[in-house]
Design a protein around this motif. Structure first.
Motif, mmCIF file in Angstrom:
data_model
loop_
_atom_site.group_PDB
_atom_site.id
_atom_site.type_symbol
_atom_site.label_atom_id
_atom_site.label_comp_id
_atom_site.label_asym_id
_atom_site.label_seq_id
_atom_site.Cartn_x
_atom_site.Cartn_y
_atom_site.Cartn_z
ATOM 1 N N GLN A 223 28.766 -51.006 29.636
ATOM 2 C CA GLN A 223 27.472 -51.688 29.737
ATOM 3 C C GLN A 223 27.277 -52.732 28.634
ATOM 4 O OE1 GLN A 223 24.305 -48.689 30.010
ATOM 5 N NE2 GLN A 223 25.710 -47.342 31.110
ATOM 6 N N GLY A 224 28.295 -52.909 27.803
ATOM 7 C CA GLY A 224 28.226 -53.941 26.775
ATOM 8 C C GLY A 224 27.675 -53.481 25.437
ATOM 9 N N TYR A 225 27.570 -52.162 25.231
ATOM 10 C CA TYR A 225 27.061 -51.638 23.966
ATOM 11 C C TYR A 225 28.215 -51.229 23.046
ATOM 12 C CZ TYR A 225 22.598 -51.354 26.449
ATOM 13 O OH TYR A 225 21.466 -51.657 27.160
ATOM 14 N N GLY A 226 27.923 -51.147 21.757
ATOM 15 C CA GLY A 226 28.936 -50.741 20.803
ATOM 16 C C GLY A 226 29.322 -49.287 20.949
ATOM 17 N N ASP A 227 28.346 -48.427 21.250
ATOM 18 C CA ASP A 227 28.604 -47.000 21.438
ATOM 19 C C ASP A 227 27.317 -46.333 21.909
ATOM 20 O OD1 ASP A 227 29.978 -44.590 21.501
ATOM 21 O OD2 ASP A 227 30.857 -44.863 19.516
ATOM 22 N N ALA A 228 27.430 -45.025 22.174
ATOM 23 C CA ALA A 228 26.285 -44.238 22.623
ATOM 24 C C ALA A 228 25.648 -43.516 21.445
ATOM 25 C CB ALA A 228 26.736 -43.221 23.669
ATOM 26 N N ILE A 229 24.341 -43.320 21.533
ATOM 27 C CA ILE A 229 23.598 -42.533 20.549
ATOM 28 C C ILE A 229 23.239 -41.197 21.199
ATOM 29 C CG2 ILE A 229 21.392 -42.309 19.335
ATOM 30 C CD1 ILE A 229 21.476 -45.180 18.663
ATOM 31 N N TYR A 230 23.484 -40.107 20.458
ATOM 32 C CA TYR A 230 23.201 -38.775 20.979
ATOM 33 C C TYR A 230 21.908 -38.232 20.393
ATOM 34 C CZ TYR A 230 27.980 -39.138 22.537
ATOM 35 O OH TYR A 230 29.128 -39.583 23.149
ATOM 36 N N LEU A 231 21.129 -37.587 21.261
ATOM 37 C CA LEU A 231 19.902 -36.921 20.839
ATOM 38 C C LEU A 231 20.168 -35.434 20.675
ATOM 39 C CD1 LEU A 231 17.335 -38.720 23.173
ATOM 40 C CD2 LEU A 231 18.151 -39.412 20.907
ATOM 41 N N ASP A 232 19.210 -34.727 20.064
ATOM 42 C CA ASP A 232 19.410 -33.302 19.818
ATOM 43 C C ASP A 232 19.564 -32.561 21.142
ATOM 44 O OD1 ASP A 232 16.688 -31.481 20.352
ATOM 45 O OD2 ASP A 232 16.315 -33.634 20.132
ATOM 46 N N PRO A 233 20.399 -31.528 21.197
ATOM 47 C CA PRO A 233 20.693 -30.851 22.460
ATOM 48 C C PRO A 233 19.581 -29.932 22.956
ATOM 49 C CG PRO A 233 21.844 -29.770 20.667
ATOM 50 C CD PRO A 233 21.208 -31.005 20.082
ATOM 51 N N LEU A 234 18.570 -29.638 22.121
ATOM 52 C CA LEU A 234 17.509 -28.726 22.541
ATOM 53 C C LEU A 234 16.372 -29.447 23.256
ATOM 54 C CD1 LEU A 234 17.231 -26.316 19.475
ATOM 55 C CD2 LEU A 234 18.416 -25.946 21.647
ATOM 56 N N GLU A 235 15.861 -30.512 22.629
ATOM 57 C CA GLU A 235 14.690 -31.188 23.184
ATOM 58 C C GLU A 235 14.964 -32.625 23.624
ATOM 59 O OE1 GLU A 235 10.895 -30.311 20.973
ATOM 60 O OE2 GLU A 235 12.341 -29.727 19.402
ATOM 61 N N HIS A 236 16.088 -33.169 23.228
ATOM 62 C CA HIS A 236 16.412 -34.570 23.507
ATOM 63 C C HIS A 236 15.314 -35.501 23.002
ATOM 64 C CE1 HIS A 236 19.664 -33.904 26.823
ATOM 65 N NE2 HIS A 236 19.928 -33.278 25.691
ATOM 66 N N ARG A 237 14.841 -35.195 21.786
ATOM 67 C CA ARG A 237 13.768 -35.992 21.180
ATOM 68 C C ARG A 237 14.191 -36.649 19.870
ATOM 69 N NH1 ARG A 237 8.722 -32.624 19.914
ATOM 70 N NH2 ARG A 237 8.103 -34.678 19.118
ATOM 71 N N TYR A 238 15.214 -36.087 19.232
ATOM 72 C CA TYR A 238 15.567 -36.537 17.889
ATOM 73 C C TYR A 238 16.985 -37.095 17.846
ATOM 74 C CZ TYR A 238 11.491 -33.669 16.883
ATOM 75 O OH TYR A 238 10.227 -33.131 16.893
ATOM 76 N N ILE A 239 17.152 -38.175 17.091
ATOM 77 C CA ILE A 239 18.469 -38.796 16.961
ATOM 78 C C ILE A 239 19.402 -37.868 16.195
ATOM 79 C CG2 ILE A 239 19.745 -40.703 15.892
ATOM 80 C CD1 ILE A 239 17.365 -42.493 16.442
ATOM 81 N N GLU A 240 20.620 -37.721 16.704
ATOM 82 C CA GLU A 240 21.640 -36.926 16.027
ATOM 83 C C GLU A 240 22.691 -37.851 15.415
ATOM 84 O OE1 GLU A 240 22.719 -33.040 17.028
ATOM 85 O OE2 GLU A 240 20.633 -32.982 16.395
ATOM 86 N N GLU A 241 23.595 -38.374 16.248
ATOM 87 C CA GLU A 241 24.662 -39.242 15.753
ATOM 88 C C GLU A 241 24.754 -40.512 16.574
ATOM 89 O OE1 GLU A 241 28.398 -37.936 14.469
ATOM 90 O OE2 GLU A 241 27.770 -35.904 14.004
ATOM 91 N N VAL A 242 25.403 -41.497 15.981
ATOM 92 C CA VAL A 242 25.612 -42.788 16.643
ATOM 93 C C VAL A 242 27.075 -42.842 17.059
ATOM 94 C CG1 VAL A 242 25.299 -45.276 16.460
ATOM 95 C CG2 VAL A 242 23.901 -43.744 15.074
ATOM 96 N N GLY A 243 27.393 -42.231 18.182
ATOM 97 C CA GLY A 243 28.767 -42.202 18.641
ATOM 98 C C GLY A 243 29.662 -41.512 17.636
ATOM 99 N N SER A 244 30.542 -42.279 17.022
ATOM 100 C CA SER A 244 31.497 -41.725 16.068
ATOM 101 C C SER A 244 31.042 -41.904 14.626
ATOM 102 C CB SER A 244 32.850 -42.414 16.259
ATOM 103 O OG SER A 244 32.693 -43.820 16.192
ATOM 104 N N ALA A 245 29.755 -42.092 14.399
ATOM 105 C CA ALA A 245 29.242 -42.324 13.045
ATOM 106 C C ALA A 245 27.880 -41.653 12.888
ATOM 107 C CB ALA A 245 29.128 -43.821 12.772
ATOM 108 N N ASN A 246 27.414 -41.575 11.642
ATOM 109 C CA ASN A 246 26.076 -41.064 11.357
ATOM 110 C C ASN A 246 25.056 -42.198 11.430
ATOM 111 O OD1 ASN A 246 26.134 -38.217 9.062
ATOM 112 N ND2 ASN A 246 27.183 -38.514 10.997
#
Length: 340
Positions: free
Chosen positions: A202-225
């Motif tokens: 889709q043209g982005y640098g990477d995916a950002i993951y949210l917390d696995p419980l509520e999907h409300r909080y940022i966890e990691e930026v793909g392969s980085a913090n």
């Protein structure tokens, strides 16, 4: 004598160098280890690393200074993190002194491939710990292999210190809160491949993951913090979570933000719906160093930081961090280890 490479054009790609380090664990102890040539290993087809993911790895770099000297950045922290990962997967820890000495041996043996000062390139080292031997049952291995190889690299994200667009991975979790998220193990990265591939398509640098419980909080930026700077430019904020990797770069930036820039620096939960609280954001890690985040797309909404440009605090942090790593700025005690 440094080899003749186009250092400015290096990406983050594998290169087979002349030497690597190898050590074996058998009968309850590690052997002395040695430098070897060749980039292949031979292990049993029944090795637990292949079937059950009993493996962990690290990433660190060697830097050439203006005087031509070579130094490592906080290798003791990589040794400690590998030991923590090993404990989580019931593998024997590599002693810290053996780990650091092995890294120094690999750098010294391949010193012609340590990029010249001023090119921005570095020598990347990959320590790898795997469970081996004939062990088809779901149980810890009876033997282990520890190896370190190296390669000269440029920027992990294309363009280096260039603002990059990221997208939230809506239907993917990187790791569970009580899983292996805080360990640097291959399974976490395997779980990120599909979301990362979709983000790139889709043209982005990477995916950002949210917390696995509520999907409300940022966890990691793909392969980085992830980190962010508040609108008043007084606080450095990075996510706190039981399922993200404790980045050595992140903890270094936390200290530098406080000690060198005078910011309040904290780990805390970062809601994805509170991005407007921040004027700047970035991805950080050994490979990424610091990559400014131009924008984050979450569903149909896109939030842009600092008009898509690199912010002033991010620029200062990058200058402090890389200045220390390349020997141009004073380092906190214990952060640098020379390679004689």
């Amino acid at each position: 004598m440094t080899v003749d490479l186009n250092w400015a054009e290096l990406g983050f790609d594998y290169m087979n160098l002349p030497y690597r380090y190898e050590s074996h664990w058998q009968n309850g102890a590690w052997d002395a280890g040695q430098l070897v040539s060749g980039n292949t290993i031979t292990i049993s087809v029944a090795s637990p690393a292949l079937h059950y993911g009993q493996q962990a790895f690290e990433g660190l770099k060697a830097y050439r200074t203006k005087s031509g000297a070579i130094q490592l950045f906080r290798p003791d922290q990589n040794a400690k993190r590998l030991a923590n990962s090993a404990a989580r997967l019931l593998m024997p820890a590599v002693p810290e002194d053996q780990f650091i000495a092995a890294v120094q041996q690999v750098v010294r043996a391949n010193q012609d491939y340590v990029p010249p000062y001023g090119t921005g390139a570095t020598l990347y080292l990959r320590p790898l710990l795997i469970g081996i031997g004939d062990n088809i049952g779901v149980a810890p291995a009876k033997e282990y292999l520890f190896t370190i190889f190296a390669m000269p690299v440029g920027a992990y994200f294309k363009g280096g210190m260039v603002p990059t667009r990221f997208v939230v991975a809506d239907h993917f979790d990187r790791a569970a809160h009580f899983g292996t998220g805080q360990s640097k193990v291959g399974g976490n990265y395997a779980a990120s491949l599909q979301a990362g591939q979709q983000a790139h398509a889709q043209g982005y640098g990477d995916a950002i993951y949210l917390d696995p419980l509520e999907h409300r909080y940022i966890e990691e930026v793909g392969s980085a913090n992830f980190f962010a700077i508040t609108q008043d430019q007084k606080r450095f904020v990075t996510p706190s979570s039981p399922s993200i990797l404790p980045s050595i770069t992140k903890y270094s930036l936390l200290q530098l933000a406080h000690d060198r820039l005078g910011l309040a620096a904290q780990e805390t939960r970062v809601p994805i719906d509170a991005l407007s609280d921040f004027s700047e954001a970035g991805a950080c890690g050994t490979a990424a160093v610091i990559t400014p985040i131009a924008s984050i797309t979450n569903g149909t909404h896109t939030h842009t930081f600092n008009h898509g440009a690199t912010g002033p605090i991010t620029t200062q942090l990058y200058a402090e961090l890389t200045g220390i790593q390349f020997g141009d700025r004073p380092a906190p005690a214990g952060w640098l280890v020379p390679v004689d």
